[in-house]
Design an enzyme around this catalytic site. Structure first.
Site, PDB file in Angstrom:
ATOM      1  N   LYS A 190      13.463 -13.179  25.920  1.00 48.22           N
ATOM      2  CA  LYS A 190      13.979 -11.967  25.422  1.00 48.22           C
ATOM      3  C   LYS A 190      14.656 -11.364  26.640  1.00 48.22           C
ATOM      4  O   LYS A 190      14.498 -11.684  27.855  1.00 48.22           O
ATOM      5  CB  LYS A 190      12.932 -11.239  24.866  1.00 48.22           C
ATOM      6  N   ARG A 234       0.780  -1.176  -0.047  1.00 49.24           N
ATOM      7  CA  ARG A 234       0.085   0.116  -0.046  1.00 49.24           C
ATOM      8  C   ARG A 234       0.983   1.025   0.046  1.00 49.24           C
ATOM      9  O   ARG A 234       1.005   1.942   0.917  1.00 49.24           O
ATOM     10  CB  ARG A 234      -0.817  -0.344   1.251  1.00 49.24           C
ATOM     11  N   GLU A 265      17.659 -14.789  23.663  1.00 49.03           N
ATOM     12  CA  GLU A 265      17.946 -13.596  22.962  1.00 49.03           C
ATOM     13  C   GLU A 265      18.269 -12.439  23.891  1.00 49.03           C
ATOM     14  O   GLU A 265      17.719 -12.383  25.111  1.00 49.03           O
ATOM     15  CB  GLU A 265      16.602 -13.235  22.201  1.00 49.03           C
ATOM     16  N   HIS A 319       9.914 -23.149  16.406  1.00 49.60           N
ATOM     17  CA  HIS A 319      10.964 -23.400  16.568  1.00 49.60           C
ATOM     18  C   HIS A 319      11.849 -24.507  17.350  1.00 49.60           C
ATOM     19  O   HIS A 319      12.313 -25.486  17.121  1.00 49.60           O
ATOM     20  CB  HIS A 319      11.997 -22.120  16.492  1.00 49.60           C
TER      21      HIS A 319
HETATM   22  C1  BG6 Z   1      11.360 -15.124  15.215  1.00 55.39           C
HETATM   23  C2  BG6 Z   1      10.549 -14.746  16.423  1.00 55.39           C
HETATM   24  O1  BG6 Z   1      10.607 -16.263  14.718  1.00 55.39           O
HETATM   25  O2  BG6 Z   1      12.779 -15.593  15.641  1.00 55.39           O
HETATM   26  C3  BG6 Z   1      11.390 -13.255  17.051  1.00 55.39           C
HETATM   27  O3  BG6 Z   1       9.129 -14.074  15.770  1.00 55.39           O
HETATM   28  C4  BG6 Z   1      12.876 -13.855  17.321  1.00 55.39           C
HETATM   29  O4  BG6 Z   1      10.736 -13.098  18.223  1.00 55.39           O
HETATM   30  C5  BG6 Z   1      13.512 -14.549  16.191  1.00 55.39           C
HETATM   31  O5  BG6 Z   1      13.568 -12.667  17.702  1.00 55.39           O
HETATM   32  C6  BG6 Z   1      14.884 -14.922  16.266  1.00 55.39           C
HETATM   33  O6  BG6 Z   1      15.420 -15.377  15.079  1.00 55.39           O
HETATM   34  P1  BG6 Z   1      17.040 -15.733  15.153  1.00 55.39           P
HETATM   35  O7  BG6 Z   1      17.251 -16.500  13.636  1.00 55.39           O
HETATM   36  O8  BG6 Z   1      17.589 -14.575  15.149  1.00 55.39           O
HETATM   37  O9  BG6 Z   1      17.160 -16.642  16.378  1.00 55.39           O
END
Ligand code: BG6
Length: 536
Positions: free
Chosen positions: A388, A91, A266, A290
């Protein structure tokens, strides 16, 4: 998975590969001429045939940071066909050159491989933009026209992949538009595929509804669900580690394994993603996809081959055998980061992040203990944790072994000896570590832990492709093993739904300071089992 590293493919596979290679002879020639390709590399390149990638959501973060750079990297490695075209739809009041500029900047900033003007120029020739709303019939008619024209001018043969990098609430509209315009239907000899980004729903019911919508328009074989963890080299290497070796598999079971820890930590917070994250939380965001995929790869039986059916069937069997803790209060933990220090910087707590309501009960940390009810794993806990704003960014799978049944040493000599462990270091320090006891030099028989390391950077010259490079190429080639089937998605929600329902009755999650390793309840959960989380 028609892996490129198969020097001695069986006859029937070799035939398939040969046919594929013949159909892409010109592109393959281009690939072989690519200066980034090592001429000693005998692997058959997997090169996409003529096609168009239509990207919905080109203005989003994922497109800029991952998808556009990955497309360039594929081009740079000679894996895209000469007529390859990229159509952006959004958009925005953009012309082709505006989208090209955005793509150019994103590539320059985020591509993995070096920027080469001639590669960019070739890609640029195939870049188009169609402006419009998802509700606008006219815009989708214009998209259909543009694709027809591209087929004629660039020889893309009516082969289109539609990548929905958009919030799921727009999926129904876009999929319906693709149906209405006939874009979802492949003419004879061509293909149409749809790529869906997670989240695949937020519980079992919504995942089924979502599937209902896509399956009315696209057959399952044309739906590619992206779980980018499956595109990571280190994650695929779990299959190689387990099934290409004889060293580990005999001890990969309840007879030797004490427990397994799967960690995805993370250091970042939620950034500008409040709208997506709040109400979703850590478990839905990454455990449902994951981490449960990692669990499946670690725990599954060997597939009869690496084709999609065989691989998915084994993963499904394991996901079906997963059992939740009887008492969810004792076998799960959740937390929410508060303000703290990270990397020498003061960072905000979750509730202070922009766009988070004061009464939010969303967790930013989740830990779950699971068991797998089958002969191989009965009684072996699998501990999953993610969060996180934790101490640092690290994803790993640690298989922790039982102690030796008898230690013929004095107690003092083995006081600091831990349990043997095999750790798949998924990221950022990609590799595998084996931890075992070794005699310390000296006159005593003191034994302590040492590590043996395999590091990608030291063993291989080539750097690992980004997950999205691999997955995008698989979509364009039509190679589905690394994409979860709807059945896996549903099985994962079946595992998570009862936990989410339980947490929903428990009020806000426990606080943990940013930069720490999560809430105290997660440590208590391990302590009750006489175990500790690995210190990372
Ligand atoms: C994503 C999540 O699928 O994976 C995020 O939605 C996360 O919250 C991210 O930060 C992390 O990916 P990677 O590859 O950096 O471990």
């Amino acid at each position: 998975m028609s892996s490129p590293a198969e020097p001695t493919a069986p006859a029937d596979e070799a035939t398939t590969v040969a046919t594929q290679a013949a159909s892409t002879a010109t592109t393959e020639a281009a690939a072989l001429a690519n200066p980034l390709r090592d001429p000693r590399d005998k692997r058959l390149p997997r090169v996409a045939g003529p096609c168009v990638l239509v990207l919905f959501g080109v203005t989003g973060d994922l497109a800029k940071r991952k998808l556009l750079p990955a497309i360039y990297d594929l081009g740079n490695r000679g894996l895209l066909p000469p007529g390859f075209s990229l159509v952006g739809f959004a958009r925005r009041d953009w012309k082709n050159q505006d989208f090209a500029r955005v793509a150019h900047d994103a590539i320059k900033e985020h591509a993995r491989t070096p920027f080469r003007e001639e590669v960019w120029r070739q890609l640029r020739e195939g870049i188009h933009f169609v402006p419009g709303e998802f509700s606008d019939d006219g815009a989708f008619d214009a998209l259909a026209m543009a694709l027809k024209e591209i087929d004629q001018t660039r020889g893309t043969g009516g082969n289109y992949a539609f990548y929905l990098s958009i919030p799921p609430k727009f999926f129904p509209q876009v999929v319906q538009q693709l149906k209405r315009t006939g874009l979802a239907n492949a003419p004879k000899g061509a293909w149409r595929r749809v790529v869906i980004e997670k989240p695949f729903g937020h519980d079992l019911k919504s995942a089924q509804e979502l599937n209902e919508i896509t399956s009315q328009v696209f057959p399952e074989s044309s739906v590619f669900r992206i779980d980018h963890y499956l595109g990571k080299e280190t994650v695929q290497n779990i299959l190689a580690l387990r099934f290409a070796n004889n060293l580990f598999e005999p001890i990969w079971n309840r007879g030797y394994v004490d427990h397994v820890q799967i960690t995805m930590a993370e250091d970042i917070g939620i950034g500008g993603r409040a709208g997506y994250y709040d109400g979703i939380g850590a478990a839905r965001d990454v455990i449902q996809n994951h981490l449960l995929q990692l669990l499946a790869l670690v725990a599954m039986e060997d597939p009869t081959s690496f084709d999609a059916d065989a691989l998915r069937r084994e993963k499904e069997k394991v996901l079906k055998a997963v059992r939740l803790p009887q008492d969810l209060a004792l076998g799960t933990a959740r937390g929410r980061y508060t303000a703290g220090w990270q990397g020498g910087e003061r960072v905000r707590g979750y509730l202070e992040e922009d766009g988070i309501p004061a009464d939010s009960t969303t967790e930013t940390y989740a830990a779950i203990k699971l068991e797998i009810a089958n002969r191989r794993w009965a009684g072996v806990p699998f501990y999953l944790r993610t969060g996180k704003r934790l101490g640092r960014r690290v994803t790993e799978v640690a298989v922790v072994f039982q102690r030796a049944p008898h230690l013929p040493f004095s107690k003092d000599d083995t006081e600091i000896l831990g349990q043997n462990a095999l750790v798949v270091r998924v990221q950022p320090d990609e590799g595998i570590t084996v931890r075992f006891g070794s005699k310390m030099p000296g006159t005593a028989m003191e034994v302590r832990d040492v590590s043996m390391d395999f590091a990608y950077g030291e063993s291989f010259l080539e750097s690992s492709p980004e997950a999205y490079e691999r997955l995008l190429l698989d979509v364009l080639i039509g190679d589905p093993p690394l994409f979860p089937h709807q059945r896996e998605v549903e099985l994962s929600w079946r595992i998570l739904d009862p936990i989410e329902e339980f947490w929903a009755t428990q009020g806000p999650p426990e606080d943990y300071p940013a930069g720490s390793w999560g809430p105290a309840s997660a440590d208590a959960m391990m302590a009750r089992d006489g175990r500790v989380w690995r210190r990372l």
